[in-house]
Design a protein around this motif. Sequence first.
Motif, PDB file in Angstrom:
ATOM      1  N   LYS A   1       0.831  -1.206   0.000  1.00 49.34           N
ATOM      2  CA  LYS A   1       0.000   0.000   0.000  1.00 49.34           C
ATOM      3  C   LYS A   1       0.864   1.254   0.000  1.00 49.34           C
ATOM      4  N   ASP A   2       1.943   1.237   0.809  1.00 48.95           N
ATOM      5  CA  ASP A   2       2.860   2.385   0.825  1.00 48.95           C
ATOM      6  C   ASP A   2       3.516   2.568  -0.541  1.00 48.95           C
ATOM      7  N   LYS A   3       3.920   1.449  -1.143  1.00 48.30           N
ATOM      8  CA  LYS A   3       4.536   1.532  -2.471  1.00 48.30           C
ATOM      9  C   LYS A   3       3.545   2.073  -3.492  1.00 48.30           C
ATOM     10  N   ARG A   4       2.304   1.586  -3.444  1.00 49.61           N
ATOM     11  CA  ARG A   4       1.276   2.050  -4.380  1.00 49.61           C
ATOM     12  C   ARG A   4       1.023   3.547  -4.214  1.00 49.61           C
ATOM     13  N   ASP A   5       0.923   4.008  -2.981  1.00 52.07           N
ATOM     14  CA  ASP A   5       0.657   5.425  -2.731  1.00 52.07           C
ATOM     15  C   ASP A   5       1.796   6.307  -3.240  1.00 52.07           C
ATOM     16  N   GLU A   6       3.042   5.868  -3.024  1.00 50.73           N
ATOM     17  CA  GLU A   6       4.190   6.650  -3.495  1.00 50.73           C
ATOM     18  C   GLU A   6       4.268   6.630  -5.020  1.00 50.73           C
ATOM     19  N   MET A   7       3.957   5.481  -5.628  1.00 49.39           N
ATOM     20  CA  MET A   7       3.954   5.400  -7.087  1.00 49.39           C
ATOM     21  C   MET A   7       2.896   6.327  -7.676  1.00 49.39           C
ATOM     22  N   VAL A   8       1.735   6.403  -7.039  1.00 51.71           N
ATOM     23  CA  VAL A   8       0.682   7.308  -7.512  1.00 51.71           C
ATOM     24  C   VAL A   8       1.154   8.758  -7.418  1.00 51.71           C
ATOM     25  N   ARG A   9       1.864   9.086  -6.323  1.00 52.80           N
ATOM     26  CA  ARG A   9       2.386  10.451  -6.177  1.00 52.80           C
ATOM     27  C   ARG A   9       3.388  10.765  -7.290  1.00 52.80           C
ATOM     28  N   GLN A  10       4.317   9.829  -7.541  1.00 57.16           N
ATOM     29  CA  GLN A  10       5.285  10.024  -8.627  1.00 57.16           C
ATOM     30  C   GLN A  10       4.584  10.107  -9.980  1.00 57.16           C
TER      31      GLN A  10
ATOM     32  N   THR B   1       0.224  -3.486  -8.752  1.00 55.22           N
ATOM     33  CA  THR B   1       0.323  -3.361  -7.298  1.00 55.22           C
ATOM     34  C   THR B   1      -1.053  -3.260  -6.668  1.00 55.22           C
ATOM     35  N   ARG B   2      -1.961  -2.542  -7.312  1.00 52.83           N
ATOM     36  CA  ARG B   2      -3.331  -2.419  -6.795  1.00 52.83           C
ATOM     37  C   ARG B   2      -4.005  -3.787  -6.724  1.00 52.83           C
ATOM     38  N   ARG B   3      -3.807  -4.626  -7.760  1.00 50.94           N
ATOM     39  CA  ARG B   3      -4.403  -5.962  -7.748  1.00 50.94           C
ATOM     40  C   ARG B   3      -3.815  -6.813  -6.623  1.00 50.94           C
ATOM     41  N   ARG B   4      -2.496  -6.678  -6.388  1.00 48.13           N
ATOM     42  CA  ARG B   4      -1.884  -7.439  -5.289  1.00 48.13           C
ATOM     43  C   ARG B   4      -2.428  -6.988  -3.940  1.00 48.13           C
TER      44      ARG B   4
END
Length: 209
Positions: free
Chosen positions: A30-39, A163-166
């Motif tokens: 979730k942290d990775k997904r949120d940071e990827m969305v920000r980038q 990542t969202r699916r995972r």
Amino acid sequence: MATTVNPTRMELTRLKRRLATAIRGHKLLKDKRDEMVRQFMLYIRRNHELRIKMEKSLQNVSQHFVRAKAQMGSLYMSEALMYPARSAQFEVGQKNVMSVDVPTLTYTGSTADDTTNVPYAFTFTSPELDTAVMDLTTSLPELLELAEVEKTCNMLADEIEKTRRRVNALEYVMIPEMQENIKYITMKLAENERASTVRLMKAKEMMNK
């Protein structure tokens, strides 16, 4: 499903370890997904800026070419541009953005200030053609950046979706299923323990009689 789980203490311990690992993995994803969305949003904004700028720039270049063609004629303009004297050189590399290897494109060719490398003599050409060629040369580095940013946006979007699916699989399938199995085993062990206690009490009562 809970009904297919072997209700033993060893299985219960194994499931609890798996659940703890899944919860930690879920948080990290979730942290990775949120940071990827920000980038991704940063790259989207940059892509929007570059696209608007390049569309305006290429429109101006096109207008200069049209006016040059009207002044010189299509035959003379084709002859002037038949043998290009400069090359559009660039270097291809890659960089890592949130574990995604995205491409980098760096322009290394001639600049617009290098007027000696135009493919024709200034004497017999229209100033509109000179302007068009110089403006196009000036736009090349940002055109490459636009291509780089658009490819990065596409790759990040694909990785965000994976990542969202995972995250959803862990949050709505795996973790609830493990919690259900743990609850089932816990209840089954408690039931077996109560049954054993009742049997011992009955056996003791029979021995006393």
